[in-house]
Design a protein around this motif. Structure first.
Motif, PDB file in Angstrom:
ATOM      1  N   THR A 123       1.664  18.481  -1.055  1.00  0.00           N
ATOM      2  CA  THR A 123       1.739  19.835  -0.385  1.00  0.00           C
ATOM      3  C   THR A 123       1.641  20.703  -1.252  1.00  0.00           C
ATOM      4  OG1 THR A 123       4.119  19.608  -1.091  1.00  0.00           O
ATOM      5  CG2 THR A 123       3.842  18.410   0.795  1.00  0.00           C
ATOM      6  N   THR A 124       1.650  21.924  -0.590  1.00  0.00           N
ATOM      7  CA  THR A 124       0.973  23.162  -1.563  1.00  0.00           C
ATOM      8  C   THR A 124       2.418  23.517  -2.542  1.00  0.00           C
ATOM      9  OG1 THR A 124       1.905  24.819   0.285  1.00  0.00           O
ATOM     10  CG2 THR A 124      -0.423  23.905  -0.025  1.00  0.00           C
ATOM     11  N   LYS A 125       3.460  23.314  -2.306  1.00  0.00           N
ATOM     12  CA  LYS A 125       4.786  23.512  -2.996  1.00  0.00           C
ATOM     13  C   LYS A 125       5.063  22.832  -4.278  1.00  0.00           C
ATOM     14  CE  LYS A 125       7.130  25.253   1.006  1.00  0.00           C
ATOM     15  NZ  LYS A 125       8.465  25.064   1.735  1.00  0.00           N
ATOM     16  N   ARG A 126       4.380  21.555  -4.257  1.00  0.00           N
ATOM     17  CA  ARG A 126       4.426  20.861  -5.339  1.00  0.00           C
ATOM     18  C   ARG A 126       3.254  20.578  -6.276  1.00  0.00           C
ATOM     19  NH1 ARG A 126       8.864  17.838  -4.465  1.00  0.00           N
ATOM     20  NH2 ARG A 126       9.535  17.557  -2.399  1.00  0.00           N
ATOM     21  N   ALA A 127       3.522  20.592  -7.618  1.00  0.00           N
ATOM     22  CA  ALA A 127       2.430  20.580  -8.517  1.00  0.00           C
ATOM     23  C   ALA A 127       2.119  19.065  -8.706  1.00  0.00           C
ATOM     24  CB  ALA A 127       2.650  21.044  -9.869  1.00  0.00           C
ATOM     25  N   TYR A 128       2.564  18.294  -8.195  1.00  0.00           N
ATOM     26  CA  TYR A 128       2.293  16.755  -8.333  1.00  0.00           C
ATOM     27  C   TYR A 128       2.317  16.182  -6.949  1.00  0.00           C
ATOM     28  CZ  TYR A 128       7.471  16.481  -8.109  1.00  0.00           C
ATOM     29  OH  TYR A 128       8.711  16.677  -7.707  1.00  0.00           O
ATOM     30  N   PRO A 129       1.583  14.981  -6.695  1.00  0.00           N
ATOM     31  CA  PRO A 129       1.646  14.307  -5.576  1.00  0.00           C
ATOM     32  C   PRO A 129       2.939  13.263  -5.338  1.00  0.00           C
ATOM     33  CG  PRO A 129       0.116  13.204  -6.858  1.00  0.00           C
ATOM     34  CD  PRO A 129       0.483  14.394  -7.543  1.00  0.00           C
ATOM     35  N   ARG A 130       3.390  13.156  -4.349  1.00  0.00           N
ATOM     36  CA  ARG A 130       4.595  12.319  -4.123  1.00  0.00           C
ATOM     37  C   ARG A 130       4.196  11.046  -3.325  1.00  0.00           C
ATOM     38  NH1 ARG A 130       9.555  15.097  -1.055  1.00  0.00           N
ATOM     39  NH2 ARG A 130      10.264  12.981  -1.337  1.00  0.00           N
ATOM     40  N   ALA A 131       4.637   9.870  -3.883  1.00  0.00           N
ATOM     41  CA  ALA A 131       3.908   8.663  -3.253  1.00  0.00           C
ATOM     42  C   ALA A 131       5.047   7.838  -2.621  1.00  0.00           C
ATOM     43  CB  ALA A 131       3.184   7.804  -4.462  1.00  0.00           C
ATOM     44  N   LEU A 132       4.990   7.480  -1.293  1.00  0.00           N
ATOM     45  CA  LEU A 132       5.882   6.577  -0.811  1.00  0.00           C
ATOM     46  C   LEU A 132       5.942   5.234  -1.431  1.00  0.00           C
ATOM     47  CD1 LEU A 132       5.439   7.217   2.956  1.00  0.00           C
ATOM     48  CD2 LEU A 132       7.452   7.609   1.821  1.00  0.00           C
ATOM     49  N   LYS A 133       7.115   4.681  -1.934  1.00  0.00           N
ATOM     50  CA  LYS A 133       7.383   3.240  -2.488  1.00  0.00           C
ATOM     51  C   LYS A 133       8.081   2.569  -1.357  1.00  0.00           C
ATOM     52  CE  LYS A 133       7.145   5.470  -6.979  1.00  0.00           C
ATOM     53  NZ  LYS A 133       7.595   6.848  -6.947  1.00  0.00           N
ATOM     54  N   THR A 134       7.713   1.106  -1.593  1.00  0.00           N
ATOM     55  CA  THR A 134       8.432   0.317  -0.565  1.00  0.00           C
ATOM     56  C   THR A 134       9.903  -0.256  -1.575  1.00  0.00           C
ATOM     57  OG1 THR A 134       6.616  -0.220   0.339  1.00  0.00           O
ATOM     58  CG2 THR A 134       8.339  -1.882   0.821  1.00  0.00           C
ATOM     59  N   TYR A 135      10.882  -0.078  -0.917  1.00  0.00           N
ATOM     60  CA  TYR A 135      12.209  -0.564  -1.664  1.00  0.00           C
ATOM     61  C   TYR A 135      12.805  -1.969  -0.720  1.00  0.00           C
ATOM     62  CZ  TYR A 135      11.720   3.718  -4.384  1.00  0.00           C
ATOM     63  OH  TYR A 135      11.356   4.645  -5.153  1.00  0.00           O
TER      64      TYR A 135
ATOM     65  N   MET B 136       0.890  -1.217  -0.044  1.00  0.00           N
ATOM     66  CA  MET B 136       0.079  -0.003  -0.029  1.00  0.00           C
ATOM     67  C   MET B 136       0.673   1.112  -0.124  1.00  0.00           C
ATOM     68  SD  MET B 136      -2.858   1.208   2.723  1.00  0.00           S
ATOM     69  CE  MET B 136      -2.905  -0.163   3.723  1.00  0.00           C
ATOM     70  N   SER B 137       0.759   2.239  -0.832  1.00  0.00           N
ATOM     71  CA  SER B 137       1.441   3.469  -0.985  1.00  0.00           C
ATOM     72  C   SER B 137       0.537   4.513  -0.410  1.00  0.00           C
ATOM     73  CB  SER B 137       1.938   3.773  -2.371  1.00  0.00           C
ATOM     74  OG  SER B 137       0.869   3.816  -3.081  1.00  0.00           O
ATOM     75  N   GLU B 138       1.208   5.418   0.048  1.00  0.00           N
ATOM     76  CA  GLU B 138       0.736   6.765   0.572  1.00  0.00           C
ATOM     77  C   GLU B 138       1.003   7.955  -0.148  1.00  0.00           C
ATOM     78  OE1 GLU B 138       1.860   7.409   4.855  1.00  0.00           O
ATOM     79  OE2 GLU B 138       2.048   5.251   5.220  1.00  0.00           O
ATOM     80  N   THR B 139      -0.016   8.708  -0.222  1.00  0.00           N
ATOM     81  CA  THR B 139       0.211  10.027  -1.160  1.00  0.00           C
ATOM     82  C   THR B 139       0.237  10.959  -0.128  1.00  0.00           C
ATOM     83  OG1 THR B 139      -0.757   8.793  -3.027  1.00  0.00           O
ATOM     84  CG2 THR B 139      -0.680  11.177  -3.182  1.00  0.00           C
ATOM     85  N   VAL B 140       1.392  11.825  -0.519  1.00  0.00           N
ATOM     86  CA  VAL B 140       1.505  13.240   0.203  1.00  0.00           C
ATOM     87  C   VAL B 140       1.282  14.475  -0.741  1.00  0.00           C
ATOM     88  CG1 VAL B 140       2.910  14.390   1.926  1.00  0.00           C
ATOM     89  CG2 VAL B 140       2.928  11.852   2.054  1.00  0.00           C
TER      90      VAL B 140
END
Length: 84
Positions: free
Chosen positions: A7-19, A1-5
């Motif tokens: 923020t107001t500074k980014r134009a795109y969502p960042r997603a945590l990935k499992t490595y 399961m990935s989480e999407t974070v």
């Protein structure tokens, strides 16, 4: 399961990935991070990187430390099939 974070500074969502971070002794670790570099940094906090000074270069090369190029893997002439 990935989480999407978001923020107001980014134009795109960042997603945590499992490595999977593999160690030389064969142990594997699962690490959630935004990038592979983030996962590696989490597992290796004791490593530090700084720009080498002239004195660093002289001292380390005199001690026989080879200069490595990131992203380039050395292959011996024997392993490359260049010897008889």
């Amino acid at each position: 399961m990935s989480e999407t974070v978001t923020t107001t500074k980014r134009a795109y969502p960042r997603a945590l990935k499992t490595y999977v971070v593999s160690q030389e002794d064969g142990d594997d670790r699962l690490v959630r991070a935004y990038t592979p570099a983030g996962a590696l940094g989490h597992c290796m906090p004791q490593l530090q990187v700084r720009l080498a000074s002239h004195d660093d270069i002289i001292e380390l090369m005199a001690a026989g430390t080879p200069v490595e190029t990131a992203g380039v893997f050395s292959v011996s002439a024997e392993n490359a099939g260049l010897t008889d």
